[in-house]
Design a protein around this motif. Sequence first.
Motif, PDB file in Angstrom:
ATOM      1  N   ALA A  18       0.864  -1.175   0.000  1.00  0.00           N
ATOM      2  CA  ALA A  18       0.000   0.000   0.000  1.00  0.00           C
ATOM      3  C   ALA A  18       0.899   1.223   0.000  1.00  0.00           C
ATOM      4  O   ALA A  18       1.942   1.221   0.668  1.00  0.00           O
ATOM      5  CB  ALA A  18      -0.923   0.005   1.221  1.00  0.00           C
ATOM      6  N   ARG A  19       0.537   2.231  -0.763  1.00  0.00           N
ATOM      7  CA  ARG A  19       1.376   3.428  -0.864  1.00  0.00           C
ATOM      8  C   ARG A  19       0.563   4.682  -0.605  1.00  0.00           C
ATOM      9  O   ARG A  19      -0.647   4.716  -0.844  1.00  0.00           O
ATOM     10  CB  ARG A  19       2.048   3.526  -2.242  1.00  0.00           C
ATOM     11  CG  ARG A  19       1.099   3.791  -3.390  1.00  0.00           C
ATOM     12  CD  ARG A  19       1.823   3.934  -4.720  1.00  0.00           C
ATOM     13  NE  ARG A  19       2.685   5.089  -4.759  1.00  0.00           N
ATOM     14  CZ  ARG A  19       2.273   6.329  -5.019  1.00  0.00           C
ATOM     15  NH1 ARG A  19       0.988   6.576  -5.231  1.00  0.00           N
ATOM     16  NH2 ARG A  19       3.113   7.322  -5.060  1.00  0.00           N
ATOM     17  N   VAL A  20       1.244   5.668  -0.085  1.00  0.00           N
ATOM     18  CA  VAL A  20       0.686   7.015   0.053  1.00  0.00           C
ATOM     19  C   VAL A  20       1.730   8.002  -0.446  1.00  0.00           C
ATOM     20  O   VAL A  20       2.919   7.674  -0.523  1.00  0.00           O
ATOM     21  CB  VAL A  20       0.309   7.347   1.518  1.00  0.00           C
ATOM     22  CG1 VAL A  20      -0.778   6.409   2.030  1.00  0.00           C
ATOM     23  CG2 VAL A  20       1.529   7.304   2.422  1.00  0.00           C
ATOM     24  N   GLU A  21       1.299   9.172  -0.816  1.00  0.00           N
ATOM     25  CA  GLU A  21       2.232  10.215  -1.216  1.00  0.00           C
ATOM     26  C   GLU A  21       2.575  11.065  -0.001  1.00  0.00           C
ATOM     27  O   GLU A  21       1.684  11.581   0.666  1.00  0.00           O
ATOM     28  CB  GLU A  21       1.634  11.074  -2.328  1.00  0.00           C
ATOM     29  CG  GLU A  21       1.420  10.307  -3.618  1.00  0.00           C
ATOM     30  CD  GLU A  21       1.061  11.207  -4.789  1.00  0.00           C
ATOM     31  OE1 GLU A  21       0.903  12.425  -4.566  1.00  0.00           O
ATOM     32  OE2 GLU A  21       0.944  10.693  -5.915  1.00  0.00           O
ATOM     33  N   PRO A  22       3.856  11.198   0.321  1.00  0.00           N
ATOM     34  CA  PRO A  22       4.229  12.051   1.450  1.00  0.00           C
ATOM     35  C   PRO A  22       3.717  13.471   1.234  1.00  0.00           C
ATOM     36  O   PRO A  22       3.551  13.910   0.087  1.00  0.00           O
ATOM     37  CB  PRO A  22       5.766  12.006   1.425  1.00  0.00           C
ATOM     38  CG  PRO A  22       6.096  10.732   0.715  1.00  0.00           C
ATOM     39  CD  PRO A  22       5.020  10.572  -0.311  1.00  0.00           C
ATOM     40  N   PRO A  23       3.455  14.195   2.297  1.00  0.00           N
ATOM     41  CA  PRO A  23       3.015  15.581   2.152  1.00  0.00           C
ATOM     42  C   PRO A  23       3.953  16.373   1.242  1.00  0.00           C
ATOM     43  O   PRO A  23       5.175  16.222   1.315  1.00  0.00           O
ATOM     44  CB  PRO A  23       3.040  16.107   3.593  1.00  0.00           C
ATOM     45  CG  PRO A  23       2.799  14.883   4.424  1.00  0.00           C
ATOM     46  CD  PRO A  23       3.506  13.777   3.709  1.00  0.00           C
ATOM     47  N   ALA A  24       3.381  17.209   0.386  1.00  0.00           N
ATOM     48  CA  ALA A  24       4.156  17.902  -0.643  1.00  0.00           C
ATOM     49  C   ALA A  24       5.234  18.801  -0.065  1.00  0.00           C
ATOM     50  O   ALA A  24       6.262  19.038  -0.718  1.00  0.00           O
ATOM     51  CB  ALA A  24       3.213  18.713  -1.529  1.00  0.00           C
ATOM     52  N   ASP A  25       5.023  19.326   1.129  1.00  0.00           N
ATOM     53  CA  ASP A  25       6.000  20.262   1.683  1.00  0.00           C
ATOM     54  C   ASP A  25       7.125  19.565   2.449  1.00  0.00           C
ATOM     55  O   ASP A  25       8.162  20.174   2.718  1.00  0.00           O
ATOM     56  CB  ASP A  25       5.318  21.298   2.587  1.00  0.00           C
ATOM     57  CG  ASP A  25       4.462  20.672   3.672  1.00  0.00           C
ATOM     58  OD1 ASP A  25       4.084  19.494   3.529  1.00  0.00           O
ATOM     59  OD2 ASP A  25       4.150  21.367   4.658  1.00  0.00           O
ATOM     60  N   TRP A  26       6.978  18.307   2.798  1.00  0.00           N
ATOM     61  CA  TRP A  26       8.041  17.600   3.514  1.00  0.00           C
ATOM     62  C   TRP A  26       9.254  17.416   2.613  1.00  0.00           C
ATOM     63  O   TRP A  26       9.126  17.246   1.398  1.00  0.00           O
ATOM     64  CB  TRP A  26       7.561  16.238   3.992  1.00  0.00           C
ATOM     65  CG  TRP A  26       6.621  16.283   5.157  1.00  0.00           C
ATOM     66  CD1 TRP A  26       6.058  17.388   5.719  1.00  0.00           C
ATOM     67  CD2 TRP A  26       6.121  15.152   5.880  1.00  0.00           C
ATOM     68  NE1 TRP A  26       5.233  17.019   6.758  1.00  0.00           N
ATOM     69  CE2 TRP A  26       5.251  15.663   6.877  1.00  0.00           C
ATOM     70  CE3 TRP A  26       6.308  13.780   5.790  1.00  0.00           C
ATOM     71  CZ2 TRP A  26       4.582  14.825   7.767  1.00  0.00           C
ATOM     72  CZ3 TRP A  26       5.639  12.936   6.669  1.00  0.00           C
ATOM     73  CH2 TRP A  26       4.790  13.457   7.654  1.00  0.00           C
ATOM     74  N   ARG A  27      10.426  17.434   3.204  1.00  0.00           N
ATOM     75  CA  ARG A  27      11.668  17.217   2.475  1.00  0.00           C
ATOM     76  C   ARG A  27      12.488  16.126   3.166  1.00  0.00           C
ATOM     77  O   ARG A  27      12.359  15.914   4.376  1.00  0.00           O
ATOM     78  CB  ARG A  27      12.495  18.509   2.398  1.00  0.00           C
ATOM     79  CG  ARG A  27      11.843  19.617   1.584  1.00  0.00           C
ATOM     80  CD  ARG A  27      11.772  19.261   0.104  1.00  0.00           C
ATOM     81  NE  ARG A  27      11.116  20.305  -0.664  1.00  0.00           N
ATOM     82  CZ  ARG A  27       9.813  20.319  -0.958  1.00  0.00           C
ATOM     83  NH1 ARG A  27       9.025  19.332  -0.523  1.00  0.00           N
ATOM     84  NH2 ARG A  27       9.297  21.298  -1.664  1.00  0.00           N
TER      85      ARG A  27
END
Length: 315
Positions: A158-167
Amino acid sequence: MGLTVDSIRLQLPATSANLGAAFDTAAVALGFHLIVEAEEAERFSISAAGRNADLCSRLEDNLILETYRTLLAREGRDVVPLALRMENQIPLGMGCGSSAAGRLAAIALASHFGGLNWSSERILSEACALEGHPDNAAACWLGGMVVAAYEGGVIHSARVEPPADWRAMVVMPTAPLATSKARAVLPERYSRADAVANIQAAALLGLAFAQGRGDLLRPAMADRIHQPYRSEICPLLPLLLPLAGSEGILGAALSGAGPSVLLVLSGDEWVAGACEAVRDAISGQAEAEILAVRFERRGVTRNLNSINELEPAER
């Protein structure tokens, strides 16, 4: 090398696995890559640039070529010689998923040039079997943050996209570490308390990425299964773990089996301060390269015809 009908271009992201508590279970794809272009040729050849170009260009003891040849021989197919051109951005032996990227590249090449026509799921399953665990291969193939289990030849993920602002910030020492050596220091048994603590943290980890809960990452990336035992052979780890919770650093963990350390930052604005904090923490005790990148949302991209039209791997 211009791409033809009998050629293929692959771009495979680096990965960071375990993420602390999720040992052999979770990984994230990172924004630096292994790029491989291949076409049929009269004999094998490799032209390599980037990190570890001398090792990547060897025709002997080469993970990609050995895996490619072995798979085709196993499947009873002719071994088609290839001319390879590589641009490698993933350091070898640093816990950034170089072996998973190399194996996936080899399997995709065998599927294409050997006429196997394997599905995306079959390619990923083969890579997990060769890796011995599913985390790096799944994140490299699918992109994003992936939780995976390998059961009887079947990959569940299962996959999710990390929050766009996280680095992501990867802190790499000067010397690599063999995964076999990192595995050798782990005990055969763990206490119930340590097992329960890791189950709790790993459960928090998945929800923290899915819900963008940066406030949960520090405890969610805490680990009792592998990091305490690898600290002696990964000297950056004890120096950098205390940074979690300060300077925009949401969490910290060993990257894969080490020796690199992964820091998760809350945004671009914290990169400079986090770099300074890292340098202060290791000053006089270790040398390291600091690499700040985005999380890679795409996994493997494949192209059969045009170098400018990349086709995302199936998800």
